[in-house]
Design a protein around this motif. Structure first.
Motif, PDB file in Angstrom:
ATOM      1  N   VAL A 209       0.846  -1.186   0.000  1.00 42.48           N
ATOM      2  CA  VAL A 209       0.000   0.000   0.000  1.00 42.48           C
ATOM      3  C   VAL A 209       0.888   1.245   0.000  1.00 42.48           C
ATOM      4  O   VAL A 209       1.811   1.371   0.818  1.00 42.48           O
ATOM      5  N   ILE A 210       0.625   2.169  -0.947  1.00 43.88           N
ATOM      6  CA  ILE A 210       1.427   3.400  -1.058  1.00 43.88           C
ATOM      7  C   ILE A 210       0.616   4.661  -0.782  1.00 43.88           C
ATOM      8  O   ILE A 210       1.170   5.737  -0.605  1.00 43.88           O
ATOM      9  N   ASN A 211      -0.706   4.516  -0.714  1.00 43.36           N
ATOM     10  CA  ASN A 211      -1.525   5.707  -0.441  1.00 43.36           C
ATOM     11  C   ASN A 211      -2.895   5.281   0.073  1.00 43.36           C
ATOM     12  O   ASN A 211      -3.500   4.341  -0.436  1.00 43.36           O
ATOM     13  N   VAL A 212      -3.344   5.945   1.114  1.00 46.81           N
ATOM     14  CA  VAL A 212      -4.691   5.761   1.653  1.00 46.81           C
ATOM     15  C   VAL A 212      -5.299   7.147   1.784  1.00 46.81           C
ATOM     16  O   VAL A 212      -4.773   7.990   2.500  1.00 46.81           O
ATOM     17  N   LYS A 213      -6.419   7.384   1.087  1.00 46.35           N
ATOM     18  CA  LYS A 213      -6.971   8.734   1.032  1.00 46.35           C
ATOM     19  C   LYS A 213      -8.483   8.712   1.234  1.00 46.35           C
ATOM     20  O   LYS A 213      -9.200   8.022   0.504  1.00 46.35           O
ATOM     21  N   ILE A 318      -7.667   3.337  -1.962  1.00 48.10           N
ATOM     22  CA  ILE A 318      -6.508   2.532  -1.591  1.00 48.10           C
ATOM     23  C   ILE A 318      -5.647   2.360  -2.838  1.00 48.10           C
ATOM     24  O   ILE A 318      -6.125   1.834  -3.854  1.00 48.10           O
ATOM     25  N   GLU A 319      -4.404   2.823  -2.779  1.00 50.49           N
ATOM     26  CA  GLU A 319      -3.456   2.637  -3.874  1.00 50.49           C
ATOM     27  C   GLU A 319      -2.336   1.715  -3.411  1.00 50.49           C
ATOM     28  O   GLU A 319      -1.897   1.782  -2.259  1.00 50.49           O
ATOM     29  N   GLU A 321       1.193  -0.949  -5.011  1.00 50.23           N
ATOM     30  CA  GLU A 321       2.081  -1.225  -6.131  1.00 50.23           C
ATOM     31  C   GLU A 321       2.710  -2.604  -5.998  1.00 50.23           C
ATOM     32  O   GLU A 321       2.933  -3.109  -4.894  1.00 50.23           O
ATOM     33  N   ARG A 326       1.257   0.039 -10.606  1.00 54.74           N
ATOM     34  CA  ARG A 326       0.374   0.619  -9.591  1.00 54.74           C
ATOM     35  C   ARG A 326      -1.076   0.254  -9.889  1.00 54.74           C
ATOM     36  O   ARG A 326      -1.474   0.117 -11.044  1.00 54.74           O
ATOM     37  N   ASN A 328      -5.326   0.687  -8.021  1.00 59.07           N
ATOM     38  CA  ASN A 328      -6.121   1.296  -6.953  1.00 59.07           C
ATOM     39  C   ASN A 328      -7.538   0.766  -6.979  1.00 59.07           C
ATOM     40  O   ASN A 328      -8.002   0.186  -7.965  1.00 59.07           O
ATOM     41  N   LYS A 353      -2.706   1.114   6.448  1.00 54.11           N
ATOM     42  CA  LYS A 353      -1.779   2.259   6.386  1.00 54.11           C
ATOM     43  C   LYS A 353      -0.712   1.990   5.334  1.00 54.11           C
ATOM     44  O   LYS A 353      -0.514   0.848   4.881  1.00 54.11           O
ATOM     45  N   VAL A 354      -0.025   3.050   4.925  1.00 56.16           N
ATOM     46  CA  VAL A 354       1.057   2.938   3.952  1.00 56.16           C
ATOM     47  C   VAL A 354       2.102   1.949   4.461  1.00 56.16           C
ATOM     48  O   VAL A 354       2.483   1.966   5.637  1.00 56.16           O
TER      49      VAL A 354
END
Length: 380
Positions: A209-213, A318-319, A321, A326, A328, A353-354
């Motif tokens: 996981v590289i991004n949670v927004k 949720i992104e 890689e 990549r 999402n 989390k990242v």
């Protein structure tokens, strides 16, 4: 020869009330694909329930007309030296002209009957083969010889052990089995074997996981199926048609809501869900559709959609890689919505989390109207 493995039940011998009817009732209750009966019993089967009916004889009311009993197929009529002069073969050709779905029935007594089976199969939609003192070799030969023909091989078996052997012969196996058994529990064992043998396995990878927004409000799709799912199972969902996250079913209790093991709270309306070789938009799903359930090991099985609920809910992006690739997905932002860790543990989107790892499935091909194609497609 391809497609779903079929289960047929043999119910053509004995008295209707004592022998045939109980077998047919068990078939209906177990989800069997077809029953094989006498021509005179076709309408009686129809009265019991909705199921495909194969029948010996030439009844136009049967779904499949079976040729070979009381003929060359069971040895009642002596085999001709030249198999092209077979009376059963002539009958099959006439029925095919009338556009009937046909099956040839052959008891494999020796090599000559194996040759007959191969010839009849080339003029049939189905080939039903019954062994005498053989288990594998004639079936292997027939599978190999008929692989380029559009005829499905149905192997006669007595129990679940024989069914497994027939369905796994030469990797591809028979296209189905004809079960000759009275015990309802044996039918259920056979159905379990067929489900397990037919399960495709998809490769799942660990993605970081590289991004949670957190996002705003949007329409999300909740898919209620007609099956109970267990720990580690869910559906493959993603914003791109070649990259999917394993979204876990609601199998766990929480302080806020009871478990709903038949449900996958799947994601936003735009998302794709992988269904066999195709994708569907979540928003397109409706009651009665087929969906694919996937477990932590990539094992797959089919489920039927019972209900789809589309409601406005807060969403979360949720992104992740895998290497340089990549992907999402957008899900409802709620603690009951979970992805799956590489060890099979569900992880709530509220806790992700990242740096965490989750299971994903990646494909190389793009898709056009849900079908795989070799084309470069960029989706952001």
């Amino acid at each position: 020869m391809s497609g779903k493995k079929e289960v047929w039940i043999k119910a053509d011998e004995g008295a209707w009330e004592v022998d045939k009817k109980p077998r047919i009732t068990t078939a209906l209750e177990s989800g069997v694909d077809c029953v094989l009966v006498e021509e005179s019993d076709v309408e009686k089967v129809r009265e019991l329930g909705k199921i495909r009916v194969a029948a010996f004889g030439d009844s136009p009311h049967a779904d499949v007309i079976v040729v070979g009993r009381k003929g060359e197929g069971d040895g009642t009529i002596e085999l001709p030296e030249d198999l092209s002069a077979s009376k059963d073969l002539d009958t099959l050709r006439e029925l095919s002209k009338e556009k009937y779905t046909t099956a040839s029935f052959v008891i494999i007594k020796n090599k000559d009957y194996e040759r007959l089976a191969a010839e009849l199969a080339k003029a049939s939609d189905y080939l039903i083969v019954i062994g005498t003192d053989w288990k594998v070799i004639p079936l292997e030969n027939l599978i190999a010889e008929l692989q380029d023909y559009d005829c499905r091989i149905i192997a006669g078996v007595k129990d679940a052990k024989e069914a497994k052997l027939a369905l796994e012969t030469l990797e591809h196996g028979a296209d189905g089995i004809l079960l000759d058994a009275d015990d309802p529990s044996e039918v259920k064992k056979v159905m379990s074997v067929v489900e397990e043998v037919g399960r495709e396995r998809l490769p799942l990878l660990a993605a970081k996981v590289i991004n949670v927004k957190q996002l705003g409000m949007g329409d999300r799709v909740c898919v209620d199926t007609c099956s109970m799912m267990k720990l580690g199972e869910g559906m493959l969902i993603g914003s791109a048609a070649d990259a999917f996250f394993l979204v876990h079913a609601e199998t766990e209790e929480s302080p806020y809501v009871a478990s709903r093991p038949f449900r996958v709270n799947a994601g936003a309306v735009h998302a794709y869900v992988l269904v066999g070789e195709k994708t569907r938009y979540l928003a397109e799903l409706q009651s009665g559709d087929d969906v694919m359930v996937v477990d932590r090991d990539g094992g797959t099985k089919n489920a039927i959609v019972g209900r789809v609920k589309i409601e406005k809910r807060p969403l979360i992006l949720i992104e992740a890689e895998v290497g340089k690739r990549r992907l999402n997905t957008i899900l409802q932002n709620a603690e009951t919505i979970k992805l799956v860790a590489p060890d099979g543990t569900p992880i709530s989107v509220a806790d992700i989390k990242v740096g965490d790892e989750v299971l994903v499935h990646l494909e190389e091909s793009g898709r056009h109207f849900g079908m795989k194609i070799e084309e470069t497609i960029i989706e952001k």
